[in-house]
Design a protein around this motif. Structure first.
Motif, PDB file in Angstrom:
ATOM      1  N   THR A 144     -41.914 -57.712  20.984  1.00 54.19           N
ATOM      2  CA  THR A 144     -42.045 -56.207  20.523  1.00 54.19           C
ATOM      3  C   THR A 144     -40.685 -55.438  20.127  1.00 54.19           C
ATOM      4  O   THR A 144     -40.932 -55.000  18.978  1.00 54.19           O
ATOM      5  CB  THR A 144     -42.548 -55.234  21.823  1.00 54.19           C
ATOM      6  OG1 THR A 144     -41.588 -55.274  22.818  1.00 54.19           O
ATOM      7  CG2 THR A 144     -43.970 -55.625  22.115  1.00 54.19           C
ATOM      8  N   THR A 169     -43.331 -59.148  15.459  1.00 58.33           N
ATOM      9  CA  THR A 169     -42.172 -57.919  16.218  1.00 58.33           C
ATOM     10  C   THR A 169     -42.877 -56.482  16.026  1.00 58.33           C
ATOM     11  O   THR A 169     -43.793 -56.321  15.298  1.00 58.33           O
ATOM     12  CB  THR A 169     -40.865 -58.189  15.590  1.00 58.33           C
ATOM     13  OG1 THR A 169     -40.830 -57.723  14.368  1.00 58.33           O
ATOM     14  CG2 THR A 169     -40.378 -59.642  15.743  1.00 58.33           C
ATOM     15  N   GLY A 170     -41.895 -55.612  16.503  1.00 58.23           N
ATOM     16  CA  GLY A 170     -42.258 -54.172  16.116  1.00 58.23           C
ATOM     17  C   GLY A 170     -40.839 -53.478  15.934  1.00 58.23           C
ATOM     18  O   GLY A 170     -39.854 -54.079  15.813  1.00 58.23           O
ATOM     19  N   ARG A 171     -40.899 -52.196  16.125  1.00 59.43           N
ATOM     20  CA  ARG A 171     -39.698 -51.458  15.660  1.00 59.43           C
ATOM     21  C   ARG A 171     -39.003 -51.665  14.446  1.00 59.43           C
ATOM     22  O   ARG A 171     -39.625 -51.870  13.373  1.00 59.43           O
ATOM     23  CB  ARG A 171     -38.829 -51.319  16.846  1.00 59.43           C
ATOM     24  CG  ARG A 171     -39.451 -50.955  18.205  1.00 59.43           C
ATOM     25  CD  ARG A 171     -38.729 -51.003  19.241  1.00 59.43           C
ATOM     26  NE  ARG A 171     -39.456 -50.659  20.640  1.00 59.43           N
ATOM     27  CZ  ARG A 171     -39.120 -51.056  21.739  1.00 59.43           C
ATOM     28  NH1 ARG A 171     -38.050 -51.591  22.263  1.00 59.43           N
ATOM     29  NH2 ARG A 171     -39.870 -50.608  22.786  1.00 59.43           N
ATOM     30  N   VAL A 186     -45.072 -54.564  12.907  1.00 58.69           N
ATOM     31  CA  VAL A 186     -46.089 -53.849  12.994  1.00 58.69           C
ATOM     32  C   VAL A 186     -45.508 -52.611  13.326  1.00 58.69           C
ATOM     33  O   VAL A 186     -44.363 -52.240  14.010  1.00 58.69           O
ATOM     34  CB  VAL A 186     -47.072 -54.228  14.229  1.00 58.69           C
ATOM     35  CG1 VAL A 186     -47.627 -55.741  13.873  1.00 58.69           C
ATOM     36  CG2 VAL A 186     -46.308 -54.099  15.650  1.00 58.69           C
ATOM     37  N   GLN A 189     -43.257 -47.729  18.205  1.00 54.97           N
ATOM     38  CA  GLN A 189     -41.986 -47.655  18.896  1.00 54.97           C
ATOM     39  C   GLN A 189     -42.472 -48.049  20.367  1.00 54.97           C
ATOM     40  O   GLN A 189     -41.662 -48.712  21.118  1.00 54.97           O
ATOM     41  CB  GLN A 189     -41.254 -46.324  18.887  1.00 54.97           C
ATOM     42  CG  GLN A 189     -40.705 -46.244  17.247  1.00 54.97           C
ATOM     43  CD  GLN A 189     -39.690 -46.989  16.951  1.00 54.97           C
ATOM     44  OE1 GLN A 189     -38.913 -47.494  17.615  1.00 54.97           O
ATOM     45  NE2 GLN A 189     -39.766 -47.334  15.603  1.00 54.97           N
ATOM     46  N   ILE A 194     -47.022 -51.200  20.155  1.00 54.87           N
ATOM     47  CA  ILE A 194     -47.063 -52.421  19.326  1.00 54.87           C
ATOM     48  C   ILE A 194     -47.568 -53.544  20.055  1.00 54.87           C
ATOM     49  O   ILE A 194     -48.086 -54.560  19.018  1.00 54.87           O
ATOM     50  CB  ILE A 194     -45.343 -52.770  19.353  1.00 54.87           C
ATOM     51  CG1 ILE A 194     -44.530 -51.731  18.999  1.00 54.87           C
ATOM     52  CG2 ILE A 194     -45.188 -54.177  18.977  1.00 54.87           C
ATOM     53  CD1 ILE A 194     -42.975 -51.888  19.166  1.00 54.87           C
ATOM     54  N   GLU A 197     -51.247 -53.571  18.391  1.00 57.29           N
ATOM     55  CA  GLU A 197     -51.103 -54.007  16.948  1.00 57.29           C
ATOM     56  C   GLU A 197     -50.943 -55.560  17.013  1.00 57.29           C
ATOM     57  O   GLU A 197     -51.537 -56.360  16.150  1.00 57.29           O
ATOM     58  CB  GLU A 197     -50.103 -53.419  16.337  1.00 57.29           C
ATOM     59  CG  GLU A 197     -50.132 -51.870  16.187  1.00 57.29           C
ATOM     60  CD  GLU A 197     -51.274 -51.193  15.194  1.00 57.29           C
ATOM     61  OE1 GLU A 197     -51.914 -52.155  14.776  1.00 57.29           O
ATOM     62  OE2 GLU A 197     -51.235 -50.166  14.837  1.00 57.29           O
ATOM     63  N   HIS A 198     -50.242 -56.372  17.811  1.00 59.81           N
ATOM     64  CA  HIS A 198     -49.864 -57.556  17.704  1.00 59.81           C
ATOM     65  C   HIS A 198     -51.163 -58.416  18.238  1.00 59.81           C
ATOM     66  O   HIS A 198     -51.526 -59.168  17.683  1.00 59.81           O
ATOM     67  CB  HIS A 198     -48.947 -57.920  18.901  1.00 59.81           C
ATOM     68  CG  HIS A 198     -47.585 -57.928  18.429  1.00 59.81           C
ATOM     69  ND1 HIS A 198     -46.248 -58.018  19.150  1.00 59.81           N
ATOM     70  CD2 HIS A 198     -47.090 -57.126  17.317  1.00 59.81           C
ATOM     71  CE1 HIS A 198     -45.179 -57.817  18.372  1.00 59.81           C
ATOM     72  NE2 HIS A 198     -45.712 -57.293  17.197  1.00 59.81           N
TER      73      HIS A 198
END
Length: 216
Positions: A144, A169-171, A186, A189, A194, A197-198
């Motif tokens: 994430t 990943t995210g952020r 994606v 925060q 996240i 969405e993953h």
């Protein structure tokens, strides 16, 4: 050119997940990277921590057996089973499902305890990548924040061995995004958002790759 079925399910996915539209090029590129690897006889390795570890097992499971399509074995494989084992072989060939080789790097308790004893637990995924990965394989690292050290070490090892790399990943993508060939970042925060969405992205990857690799 992708199949019409693949195009339909992809459009349906982004209609239902408009927040992921900005990441569409990277998501599609990741799917195509996997398809190229599988068609060349290579495999996917997947790793992540916590909820991302669960996602790694989920996508590996979606690729190793039927996800939405009934994956009948090719007639040549059916014949090999039948010639070798008669009626039992025919039963096996009719029951087994076409598999895309995918390994979630989450189940080695013995290796984990050994590395923990040596104070090298951050190498748990990298060590497995070293043992499994060959040139042309692909590592999917799920994180994430994009900064999990063990996942980043695994990606470094994969790239050193000539394997492809996908980061989910995210952020801001973190360090992992910069290490991979294809980085899906994606929106969001909060970790749980996240991860939501993953999960959606993993589902699409399973659907897309299966649709292109198998017939109904």
């Amino acid at each position: 050119m992708i199949k019409e079925r693949t195009a339909r399910l992809t459009e349906d996915f982004f209609n239902r997940h408009p927040g992921l539209e900005a990441a569409r090029p990277e998501i599609v590129a990741a799917c195509e990277l996997l398809i190229s690897a599988f068609r060349a006889g290579n495999k996917l390795l997947v790793c992540g921590n916590g909820g991302s570890c669960a996602d790694s097992e989920r996508i590996a499971g979606a690729l190793m057996k039927s996800f939405t399509l009934r994956r009948h074995l090719p007639k040549t494989e059916v014949k090999r089973f039948t010639d070798a084992y008669g009626e039992t072989g025919e039963m096996l060939a009719e029951t087994l499902q076409g598999a895309l080789p995918a390994i979630a790097l989450s189940g080695s308790g013995t290796l984990c305890s050994a590395l923990s004893n040596e104070a090298e637990l951050t190498l748990i995924y990298a060590q497995q990548v070293l043992g499994y990965a060959k040139p042309g394989d692909v590592l999917l690292g799920i994180c994430t924040s994009g900064n999990a050290q063990n996942v980043c070490f695994a990606m470094m090892t994969a790239k050193t061995l000539g394997a492809g790399g996908i980061a989910l990943t995210g952020r801001d993508g973190g360090r992992l995004a910069s290490l991979a060939d294809c980085s899906i970042i994606v929106p969001g925060q909060e970790k749980y958002r996240i991860q939501e969405e993953h999960l959606a992205v993993c589902n699409l990857m399973g659907l897309y790759v299966e649709s292109e690799m198998f017939e109904e």
